[in-house]
Design an enzyme around this catalytic site. Sequence first.
Site, mmCIF file in Angstrom:
data_model
loop_
_atom_site.group_PDB
_atom_site.id
_atom_site.type_symbol
_atom_site.label_atom_id
_atom_site.label_comp_id
_atom_site.label_asym_id
_atom_site.label_seq_id
_atom_site.Cartn_x
_atom_site.Cartn_y
_atom_site.Cartn_z
ATOM 1 N N SER A 12 -10.261 0.801 4.154
ATOM 2 C CA SER A 12 -9.479 0.597 5.384
ATOM 3 C C SER A 12 -8.758 1.886 5.756
ATOM 4 O O SER A 12 -8.060 2.478 4.932
ATOM 5 C CB SER A 12 -8.433 -0.494 5.171
ATOM 6 O OG SER A 12 -9.086 -1.712 4.930
ATOM 7 N N ARG A 41 0.821 -1.234 0.000
ATOM 8 C CA ARG A 41 0.000 0.000 0.000
ATOM 9 C C ARG A 41 0.845 1.271 0.000
ATOM 10 O O ARG A 41 0.451 2.292 0.561
ATOM 11 C CB ARG A 41 -0.959 0.066 1.195
ATOM 12 C CG ARG A 41 -1.934 -1.055 1.306
ATOM 13 C CD ARG A 41 -2.928 -1.152 0.159
ATOM 14 N NE ARG A 41 -3.711 -2.339 0.358
ATOM 15 C CZ ARG A 41 -3.339 -3.545 -0.113
ATOM 16 N NH1 ARG A 41 -2.249 -3.668 -0.868
ATOM 17 N NH2 ARG A 41 -4.081 -4.596 0.106
ATOM 18 N N GLU A 45 -3.684 4.470 6.125
ATOM 19 C CA GLU A 45 -3.727 4.099 4.699
ATOM 20 C C GLU A 45 -4.399 5.232 3.915
ATOM 21 O O GLU A 45 -4.002 5.563 2.816
ATOM 22 C CB GLU A 45 -4.502 2.786 4.514
ATOM 23 C CG GLU A 45 -4.544 2.341 3.068
ATOM 24 C CD GLU A 45 -5.008 0.895 2.892
ATOM 25 O OE1 GLU A 45 -4.682 0.035 3.710
ATOM 26 O OE2 GLU A 45 -5.718 0.659 1.900
HETATM 27 C C1 LIG Z 1 -15.742 0.415 -0.003
HETATM 28 C C2 LIG Z 1 -14.263 0.550 -0.272
HETATM 29 C C3 LIG Z 1 -13.472 -0.579 -0.424
HETATM 30 C C4 LIG Z 1 -12.111 -0.470 -0.652
HETATM 31 N N1 LIG Z 1 -11.374 -1.605 -0.778
HETATM 32 C C5 LIG Z 1 -10.055 -1.513 -1.004
HETATM 33 C C6 LIG Z 1 -9.255 -2.700 -1.143
HETATM 34 O O1 LIG Z 1 -9.728 -3.819 -1.079
HETATM 35 N N2 LIG Z 1 -7.932 -2.524 -1.355
HETATM 36 C C7 LIG Z 1 -7.332 -1.295 -1.458
HETATM 37 O O2 LIG Z 1 -6.120 -1.228 -1.672
HETATM 38 N N3 LIG Z 1 -8.066 -0.181 -1.335
HETATM 39 C C8 LIG Z 1 -9.399 -0.243 -1.114
HETATM 40 N N4 LIG Z 1 -10.123 0.905 -0.987
HETATM 41 C C9 LIG Z 1 -9.459 2.204 -1.070
HETATM 42 C C10 LIG Z 1 -9.396 2.810 -2.485
HETATM 43 O O3 LIG Z 1 -10.521 2.442 -3.251
HETATM 44 C C11 LIG Z 1 -8.121 2.439 -3.245
HETATM 45 O O4 LIG Z 1 -6.971 2.863 -2.550
HETATM 46 C C12 LIG Z 1 -8.107 3.038 -4.653
HETATM 47 O O5 LIG Z 1 -7.042 2.527 -5.384
HETATM 48 C C13 LIG Z 1 -7.993 4.558 -4.642
HETATM 49 O O6 LIG Z 1 -8.223 5.012 -5.950
HETATM 50 P P1 LIG Z 1 -8.926 6.395 -6.232
HETATM 51 O O7 LIG Z 1 -8.921 6.609 -7.691
HETATM 52 O O8 LIG Z 1 -10.223 6.490 -5.555
HETATM 53 O O9 LIG Z 1 -7.887 7.370 -5.534
HETATM 54 P P2 LIG Z 1 -8.240 8.722 -4.772
HETATM 55 O O10 LIG Z 1 -8.890 8.409 -3.476
HETATM 56 O O11 LIG Z 1 -8.916 9.658 -5.681
HETATM 57 O O12 LIG Z 1 -6.766 9.252 -4.475
HETATM 58 C C14 LIG Z 1 -5.899 8.550 -3.628
HETATM 59 C C15 LIG Z 1 -4.537 9.256 -3.663
HETATM 60 O O13 LIG Z 1 -3.987 9.146 -4.966
HETATM 61 C C16 LIG Z 1 -3.805 10.446 -5.549
HETATM 62 N N5 LIG Z 1 -4.166 10.298 -6.975
HETATM 63 C C17 LIG Z 1 -5.291 9.772 -7.504
HETATM 64 N N6 LIG Z 1 -5.187 9.713 -8.857
HETATM 65 C C18 LIG Z 1 -3.971 10.229 -9.165
HETATM 66 C C19 LIG Z 1 -3.261 10.443 -10.390
HETATM 67 N N7 LIG Z 1 -3.778 10.125 -11.586
HETATM 68 N N8 LIG Z 1 -2.027 10.993 -10.318
HETATM 69 C C20 LIG Z 1 -1.489 11.347 -9.117
HETATM 70 N N9 LIG Z 1 -2.100 11.176 -7.941
HETATM 71 C C21 LIG Z 1 -3.321 10.615 -7.962
HETATM 72 C C22 LIG Z 1 -4.719 11.374 -4.770
HETATM 73 O O14 LIG Z 1 -4.219 12.703 -4.780
HETATM 74 C C23 LIG Z 1 -4.650 10.759 -3.382
HETATM 75 O O15 LIG Z 1 -3.451 11.150 -2.747
HETATM 76 C C24 LIG Z 1 -11.506 0.814 -0.751
HETATM 77 C C25 LIG Z 1 -12.288 1.961 -0.617
HETATM 78 C C26 LIG Z 1 -13.658 1.846 -0.380
HETATM 79 C C27 LIG Z 1 -14.489 3.087 -0.247
#
Ligand SMILES: Cc1cc2nc3c(=O)[nH]c(=O)nc-3n(C[C@H](O)[C@H](O)[C@H](O)COP(=O)(O)OP(=O)(O)OC[C@H]3O[C@@H](n4cnc5c(N)ncnc54)[C@H](O)[C@@H]3O)c2cc1C
Length: 298
Positions: free
Chosen positions: A222, A172, A293
């Site tokens: 998480s 992570r 996380e």
């Molecule tokens: C119900 C639920 C279940 C989940 N299950 C999991 C799981 O099983 N495993 C897991 O690892 N995570 C899980 N997550 C967390 C999350 O979905 C993941 O970490 C996911 O990969 C985040 O992607 P995002 O596009 O939403 O990122 P965001 O939340 O939009 O951003 C996360 C970080 O990345 C940065 N960012 C986003 N896109 C870019 C880009 N293109 N360039 C530079 N920086 C960027 C943002 O600035 C921020 O710092 C879960 C979340 C929820 C709500």
Amino acid sequence: MKSFDTVFCEQFKEIIVLNKSFKDITTFKIGGKIKYLVYPRTICEIKKITKLCNRHKVKFVVLGGGSNVLASDDCFEGVVIKTTEIKEIKFCGKKVVCGCGALLGSVVISAKNKNLSGMEWAVGIPGTVGGACIMNAGAFGFETFDRLNYVVVFDGKKAKKLYKKDIKYGYRTTEFQKSSVIILKAQFSLLQKSHDEIAKNIEFFVQKRTKLQKICFPNAGSVFKKPSKDLSAAEIIDRLGLKGKRFGDAMVSTFHAGFIVNLNCATCKEVQKLIAFIFDKVYNILNIKLELEIIYIP
Ligand SMILES: Cc1cc2nc3c(=O)[nH]c(=O)nc-3n(C[C@H](O)[C@H](O)[C@H](O)COP(=O)(O)OP(=O)(O)OC[C@H]3O[C@@H](n4cnc5c(N)ncnc54)[C@H](O)[C@@H]3O)c2cc1C
């Protein structure tokens, strides 16, 4: 010289969305107003926006699905770049190149339609490819970097391709979390499998997730990382009897102790108070320092 406001609104009027807050664009449904929210349609637009911000010293933050962030209750006086319109998924043999805003679920389904496997574990994660590459998102023993070949990043001046071997990453975590680069796209190598086998895999992971994460309130997944390979933060928090502990509308999920849920109108401050409470309890009783996380957006 024209003000940032004038130039920005003139140049990007087609992609600016007004009067939105982080509540509207994050899965936690928490956070203050956003001065400028933009949905770039191309990589070229991302570059133009960030260059303009840098020239005018205006802060910006890039968001994908907004599913791993906790945003401050204060107004964000800069630009939020939401990547979800950059969602191209292009196959070439067993390789797939995904735009940073492509949803993980869409990548899995598109791959299934080409009889390509390897990302099924990601179904149900509500994030984008960009977010997953920043976080090295993963589940059930698999992670984003397993099948990653390279990412294309933009450092504010130029775009460059970084191969996996040249990127520091771990559980992570990736070196990108400490830098300000933007992930523009990523390429993954997949495996040829039958449609039925892939469909079975998807069903398997959907079932597993439904059992573990039957959560009805807004959340950001998480909150803490696993402190060790065999022990999850959820198990520790549960063992200390903290399920249901709440400050205001921020509560430790009664279903999955690793999640904090927003019961209705939780504030960032309430979530932070709860995080600090959990952190202190775990440290004082078990001498374990939990690590966040989720990412805080000030
Ligand atoms: C119900 C639920 C279940 C989940 N299950 C999991 C799981 O099983 N495993 C897991 O690892 N995570 C899980 N997550 C967390 C999350 O979905 C993941 O970490 C996911 O990969 C985040 O992607 P995002 O596009 O939403 O990122 P965001 O939340 O939009 O951003 C996360 C970080 O990345 C940065 N960012 C986003 N896109 C870019 C880009 N293109 N360039 C530079 N920086 C960027 C943002 O600035 C921020 O710092 C879960 C979340 C929820 C709500």
